[in-house]
Design a protein around this motif. Structure first.
Motif, PDB file in Angstrom:
ATOM      1  N   ALA A 187      38.230  44.433  33.701  1.00  0.00           N
ATOM      2  CA  ALA A 187      38.066  44.678  35.131  1.00  0.00           C
ATOM      3  C   ALA A 187      38.716  43.531  35.890  1.00  0.00           C
ATOM      4  O   ALA A 187      38.492  42.359  35.568  1.00  0.00           O
ATOM      5  N   VAL A 188      39.514  43.869  36.886  1.00  0.00           N
ATOM      6  CA  VAL A 188      40.226  42.866  37.672  1.00  0.00           C
ATOM      7  C   VAL A 188      39.519  42.702  39.012  1.00  0.00           C
ATOM      8  O   VAL A 188      39.452  43.637  39.817  1.00  0.00           O
ATOM      9  N   VAL A 189      38.974  41.526  39.230  1.00  0.00           N
ATOM     10  CA  VAL A 189      38.291  41.206  40.482  1.00  0.00           C
ATOM     11  C   VAL A 189      39.338  40.782  41.508  1.00  0.00           C
ATOM     12  O   VAL A 189      40.282  40.039  41.187  1.00  0.00           O
ATOM     13  N   ASP A 190      39.163  41.233  42.750  1.00  0.00           N
ATOM     14  CA  ASP A 190      40.230  41.082  43.741  1.00  0.00           C
ATOM     15  C   ASP A 190      39.636  40.964  45.135  1.00  0.00           C
ATOM     16  O   ASP A 190      38.540  41.463  45.407  1.00  0.00           O
ATOM     17  N   GLN A 191      40.365  40.302  46.017  1.00  0.00           N
ATOM     18  CA  GLN A 191      40.045  40.221  47.450  1.00  0.00           C
ATOM     19  C   GLN A 191      38.608  39.768  47.717  1.00  0.00           C
ATOM     20  O   GLN A 191      37.892  40.354  48.538  1.00  0.00           O
ATOM     21  N   VAL A 192      38.202  38.725  47.029  1.00  0.00           N
ATOM     22  CA  VAL A 192      36.889  38.122  47.285  1.00  0.00           C
ATOM     23  C   VAL A 192      37.025  37.201  48.492  1.00  0.00           C
ATOM     24  O   VAL A 192      37.908  36.342  48.536  1.00  0.00           O
ATOM     25  N   GLU A 193      36.173  37.386  49.466  1.00  0.00           N
ATOM     26  CA  GLU A 193      36.304  36.651  50.725  1.00  0.00           C
ATOM     27  C   GLU A 193      34.929  36.443  51.345  1.00  0.00           C
ATOM     28  O   GLU A 193      34.086  37.340  51.337  1.00  0.00           O
ATOM     29  N   THR A 194      34.708  35.246  51.886  1.00  0.00           N
ATOM     30  CA  THR A 194      33.495  34.953  52.653  1.00  0.00           C
ATOM     31  C   THR A 194      33.906  34.436  54.021  1.00  0.00           C
ATOM     32  O   THR A 194      34.759  33.541  54.121  1.00  0.00           O
ATOM     33  N   ALA A 195      33.341  35.002  55.075  1.00  0.00           N
ATOM     34  CA  ALA A 195      33.650  34.550  56.431  1.00  0.00           C
ATOM     35  C   ALA A 195      33.278  33.076  56.579  1.00  0.00           C
ATOM     36  O   ALA A 195      32.273  32.615  56.023  1.00  0.00           O
ATOM     37  N   GLY A 227      29.263  34.063  48.110  1.00  0.00           N
ATOM     38  CA  GLY A 227      30.336  34.228  47.138  1.00  0.00           C
ATOM     39  C   GLY A 227      29.785  34.492  45.752  1.00  0.00           C
ATOM     40  O   GLY A 227      30.276  35.373  45.024  1.00  0.00           O
ATOM     41  N   SER A 228      28.750  33.758  45.397  1.00  0.00           N
ATOM     42  CA  SER A 228      28.099  33.977  44.099  1.00  0.00           C
ATOM     43  C   SER A 228      27.457  35.350  44.044  1.00  0.00           C
ATOM     44  O   SER A 228      27.523  36.038  43.016  1.00  0.00           O
TER      45      SER A 228
END
Length: 217
Positions: free
Chosen positions: A146-154, A163-164
């Motif tokens: 599985a490819v994790v992508d576009q993780v973002e926190t304002a 994020g965690s």
């Protein structure tokens, strides 16, 4: 994944990334892959898992379209001398992997978490109780990875465990979907978070795009 070579790891990452972004299928090249992305500032990308100076210079010489990207799995300082002044350097990246397992993720007070899957992509969205955007992330499964992508926190919601929360939720969902290995390309900012969650750095990645001076706004 101790015995998996860099080229195989990069191909696995690409297989999930193109699903996550809705890009065209990768085209095999002698040096790696070309992917049509189809965005105004990201028309296409050339991915080289083991870049050589000769290959990079050949691609650079043949490039005339602004918005063409190079993803080179090497240190910035190694590959930057191979390109000309019309190539801009993005943030350094890191290819990382982890073994997926069930994760416990608790939503902090004052936030809500929503998740859904559509078109092969599973997404997680964190909002405040008032509905304001706080964090997000997604993954696309390709076989057993599985490819994790576009993780973002304002910015205003950072350092609150969101994020965690996003990562643990994605990792657990990917495991439940049948994936055993997670892959991502992270930024220097995200590397500490991913490392704390069991992700291992497999290769640096230099990211450059073509923007000739006469095409700049």
């Amino acid at each position: 994944m101790p015995d998996t070579g860099i080229s195989e790891l990069v191909r696995m990452w690409i297989d999930g990334w193109v699903v996550s972004r809705g890009s065209a299928d990768p085209v095999d090249e002698p040096w790696g892959w070309t992917i049509d992305v189809g965005q105004p500032k990201h028309v296409a990308r050339h991915v080289l898992p083991e870049p050589s100076e000769a290959d990079v210079r050949k691609i650079v010489d043949a490039t005339s379209a602004p918005g063409t990207w190079l993803k080179l799995f090497a240190e910035d300082q190694v590959v930057l001398p191979w390109v000309g002044p019309d190539w801009r350097c993005d943030l350094s990246g890191f290819l990382m992997s982890c073994h997926l397992a069930p994760e416990r993720a608790e939503v902090p007070a004052g936030y809500t978490l929503t998740s859904w899957t559509r078109g092969g992509v599973s997404r997680v969205l964190v909002r405040t109780s008032a509905g304001h955007f706080a964090a997000r992330g997604q993954f696309a499964r390709a076989g057993t990875h599985a490819v994790v992508d576009q993780v973002e926190t304002a910015a205003e919601h950072r350092r609150k465990g969101l994020g965690s929360l996003v990562m643990r939720t994605l990792q657990s969902a990917a495991h439940e979907a049948g994936a055993t290995t997670g892959l991502l390309v992270g930024t220097p900012e995200g590397r500490a978070l991913y490392s704390s969650l069991g992700w291992t750095m497999r290769s640096p990645m230099a990211s450059l795009w073509y923007e000739p001076s006469d095409s700049a706004p």
